[in-house]
Design a protein around this motif. Sequence first.
Motif, mmCIF file in Angstrom:
data_model
loop_
_atom_site.group_PDB
_atom_site.id
_atom_site.type_symbol
_atom_site.label_atom_id
_atom_site.label_comp_id
_atom_site.label_asym_id
_atom_site.label_seq_id
_atom_site.Cartn_x
_atom_site.Cartn_y
_atom_site.Cartn_z
ATOM 1 N N LYS A 7 40.618 31.886 43.309
ATOM 2 C CA LYS A 7 39.468 32.280 44.120
ATOM 3 C C LYS A 7 39.844 34.097 43.665
ATOM 4 C CE LYS A 7 38.097 30.482 47.602
ATOM 5 N NZ LYS A 7 37.421 29.538 48.214
ATOM 6 N N TYR A 8 40.463 34.069 43.589
ATOM 7 C CA TYR A 8 40.596 35.591 43.477
ATOM 8 C C TYR A 8 39.791 36.432 42.119
ATOM 9 C CZ TYR A 8 42.458 37.613 47.724
ATOM 10 O OH TYR A 8 42.578 37.862 49.211
ATOM 11 N N GLY A 9 40.130 35.379 40.952
ATOM 12 C CA GLY A 9 40.272 35.257 39.721
ATOM 13 C C GLY A 9 38.140 35.068 39.883
ATOM 14 N N PHE A 21 35.966 36.454 40.974
ATOM 15 C CA PHE A 21 35.873 37.674 41.837
ATOM 16 C C PHE A 21 35.384 38.754 40.694
ATOM 17 C CE2 PHE A 21 35.967 36.427 45.517
ATOM 18 C CZ PHE A 21 35.289 37.148 46.762
ATOM 19 N N VAL A 22 36.338 37.852 39.314
ATOM 20 C CA VAL A 22 36.171 39.084 38.681
ATOM 21 C C VAL A 22 34.592 39.492 37.444
ATOM 22 C CG1 VAL A 22 37.375 40.068 36.191
ATOM 23 C CG2 VAL A 22 38.828 39.456 38.121
ATOM 24 N N GLY A 23 34.337 40.438 37.552
ATOM 25 C CA GLY A 23 33.588 41.025 36.234
ATOM 26 C C GLY A 23 31.655 40.460 37.493
ATOM 27 N N ARG A 24 32.207 40.352 38.840
ATOM 28 C CA ARG A 24 30.565 40.585 39.640
ATOM 29 C C ARG A 24 30.991 42.155 40.643
ATOM 30 N NH1 ARG A 24 31.858 35.643 43.235
ATOM 31 N NH2 ARG A 24 30.977 36.707 44.705
ATOM 32 N N ARG A 25 29.975 41.803 41.711
ATOM 33 C CA ARG A 25 29.886 43.465 42.516
ATOM 34 C C ARG A 25 29.733 43.138 43.799
ATOM 35 N NH1 ARG A 25 25.358 47.130 40.124
ATOM 36 N NH2 ARG A 25 24.445 46.706 42.288
ATOM 37 N N THR A 26 30.652 44.084 43.930
ATOM 38 C CA THR A 26 31.039 43.077 45.813
ATOM 39 C C THR A 26 30.951 44.420 46.424
ATOM 40 O OG1 THR A 26 32.031 42.368 47.279
ATOM 41 C CG2 THR A 26 33.289 43.231 45.616
ATOM 42 N N GLN A 27 30.511 44.497 48.072
ATOM 43 C CA GLN A 27 30.418 45.266 48.583
ATOM 44 C C GLN A 27 31.924 45.860 49.607
ATOM 45 O OE1 GLN A 27 29.607 45.451 53.036
ATOM 46 N NE2 GLN A 27 26.675 46.010 52.270
ATOM 47 N N ILE A 40 34.394 44.248 40.371
ATOM 48 C CA ILE A 40 35.668 43.913 40.534
ATOM 49 C C ILE A 40 36.280 44.304 39.005
ATOM 50 C CG2 ILE A 40 37.571 41.800 40.644
ATOM 51 C CD1 ILE A 40 36.508 44.363 42.842
ATOM 52 N N ILE A 41 37.123 44.449 38.592
ATOM 53 C CA ILE A 41 37.579 44.484 36.819
ATOM 54 C C ILE A 41 38.311 43.888 36.773
ATOM 55 C CG2 ILE A 41 36.333 46.335 36.367
ATOM 56 C CD1 ILE A 41 39.391 47.987 36.813
ATOM 57 N N ARG A 42 39.683 43.829 37.430
ATOM 58 C CA ARG A 42 40.820 42.627 37.651
ATOM 59 C C ARG A 42 40.948 42.010 39.324
ATOM 60 N NH1 ARG A 42 46.144 44.197 37.666
ATOM 61 N NH2 ARG A 42 45.627 46.026 38.240
ATOM 62 N N ALA A 43 41.942 40.632 38.460
ATOM 63 C CA ALA A 43 42.593 40.522 40.404
ATOM 64 C C ALA A 43 44.083 40.348 40.242
ATOM 65 C CB ALA A 43 42.084 38.617 40.236
ATOM 66 N N SER A 48 47.791 39.674 42.742
ATOM 67 C CA SER A 48 47.813 38.953 43.570
ATOM 68 C C SER A 48 47.393 38.840 45.129
ATOM 69 C CB SER A 48 50.019 38.633 43.336
ATOM 70 O OG SER A 48 49.952 37.201 44.995
ATOM 71 N N PHE A 49 46.657 38.743 45.549
ATOM 72 C CA PHE A 49 45.945 38.776 46.564
ATOM 73 C C PHE A 49 45.188 40.031 47.002
ATOM 74 C CE2 PHE A 49 48.633 34.762 47.194
ATOM 75 C CZ PHE A 49 47.527 33.910 48.044
ATOM 76 N N THR A 50 45.170 40.633 45.123
ATOM 77 C CA THR A 50 44.617 41.672 45.667
ATOM 78 C C THR A 50 43.631 41.844 44.184
ATOM 79 O OG1 THR A 50 46.065 42.900 46.485
ATOM 80 C CG2 THR A 50 44.710 43.792 45.545
ATOM 81 N N LEU A 51 42.499 42.473 44.636
ATOM 82 C CA LEU A 51 40.999 43.179 43.188
ATOM 83 C C LEU A 51 41.197 44.650 43.751
ATOM 84 C CD1 LEU A 51 38.225 40.725 44.999
ATOM 85 C CD2 LEU A 51 40.186 39.245 43.525
ATOM 86 N N TYR A 52 40.815 44.369 42.097
ATOM 87 C CA TYR A 52 40.784 46.149 41.703
ATOM 88 C C TYR A 52 39.514 46.187 40.764
ATOM 89 C CZ TYR A 52 45.941 45.659 41.780
ATOM 90 O OH TYR A 52 47.719 45.394 42.417
ATOM 91 N N GLY A 53 38.845 46.905 41.912
ATOM 92 C CA GLY A 53 37.806 46.916 41.442
ATOM 93 C C GLY A 53 37.182 48.756 40.943
#
Length: 478
Positions: free
Chosen positions: A410-412, A414-420, A461-464, A466-471
């Motif tokens: 689920k977190y993965g 998000f990688v590559g997406r833009r989010t608010q 989002i550039i990386r996911a 464990s239950f954290t996203l990196y942006g």
Amino acid sequence: MPSVYIKTYGCQMNERDSEAVAAQLVAKGYSLAPSEAVADVILLNTCSVRDFAEQKAVRKMENVAAETRRHRPEVVLGFMGCMAQSRGQELIDRLPDVDLVVGTQKFHHAAEYLDDILAGRRDKVVDVAEEEGSEAAIREHLLNGNGPKSVTAFVSIMQGCNQRCTFCIVPFTRGGERSRSIPDIVAECRQLVAQGVKEITLLGQIVTSYGKRGFGGMAVDGRAGSPLPAARSDANHGAHGVTRPTLQKSPFVQLLEAVHEIKGLERIRFTSPHPKGYGDDLIEAYVRLPKLVESAHLPVQSGSDRVLKLMHRGYTRTRCLGIIEKLRRAKSEIGISTDIIVGFPGETENDFADTVSLVREVEFDQAFIFKYSPRRDTPAAEMPGQVPQKTREERNQHLLQVINEVGKRKYGAFVGRRTQILVEGPSKKNPARMTGRTRCNKIVVFDGSERYRGQIMDVKIIRAGSFTLYGDLAIVNL
Ligand code: 5AD
């Protein structure tokens, strides 16, 4: 004036109670000690939901008492909150160095009792009585205390729970459901927003039951003095005189609407709800109220209908799946989290397999797993088929693996997406970086400075983890 150190165990409601007590003490001139080693007053705000939490607080107090007795015998020691409520005097009998025991309806008296003890007017104080109106007493905040502005705040909207799940000690520690009035809650929220708060989380043991039993002793039916308009049962008159019934709105949804009106407030969250509280009116509120973020906690507890019945949860697996489907249809991006108990009395391998399959089927964004812990006076503690500790441990490990696997996916995604995100402040793990939260309740860590605090912005989002996203700050923000 003396300094106080408060250590909090357990849930967000406890965090909120501690904050309110700290704010009351500060208002009286107390200072907040940076650590227990230098505090004149040490308070432990306790949790009773599992035995482990109680043991932890008792062990902590034993250590603190041994330490202070040796070097600083004048230090005042106290227990507050859920374990204080359920054990009362017993705690002082067991730990005679403890001076104060404050129950869950008495937080607002903590300062007065401490004054009495410090001035030598009273030796020991134990107060775990019920108090009418105490649900409205958790209202002081510690915003902007010494540090920078708080972006998020918690507001207690109700206390207690009448659900009587067979595993749960909360009805004994928090009492029956009691709700604050809408105007009272809205006034508190307004004040927070005026101080710079952007996101408010409405808190209670069972928020979806908000207002169902009236307000401060008043009924909900709009009788004299009731702070709520009568629940709507009116009808729409369409063209050609056809009557279409409008959706009956629960008091909780009416509260969401009222809070939503507050100018300057950007986001609304709530916790903790009951799955059966996600009626069509609440699901529709997600569509209608843009400040209500796309995030829902649905504590399913088990995927087995047999176990759900033994737990007295009041819903089936199918009903839960139906609610989740409706939520996702209403808001495709919605983040859904859950609580699960493993090893409930009588839980067979098949029942557990049903829970695992539910987790796989739903793909929860986050799940909190609890090994069943027998609690005093609860029906489940006396049920046949108590599951051995080893099995509870194994099921816990198994389910954790599944949750991690699902979470990674689920977190993965998000990688590559833009989010608010709403930027909350420096990351706890690495204060050189900042953290924000997506609307669907995912933490995003990114390189940025304090000047972004409180801002709503887009990140890529550039990386996911464990239950954290990196942006990375997206181009639009540069
Ligand atoms: N044992 C284990 N977990 C429990 N919870 C509540 N009571 C117990 C218990 N006796 C869990 C439930 C609840 C969460 C806050 O704590 O999953 O949703």
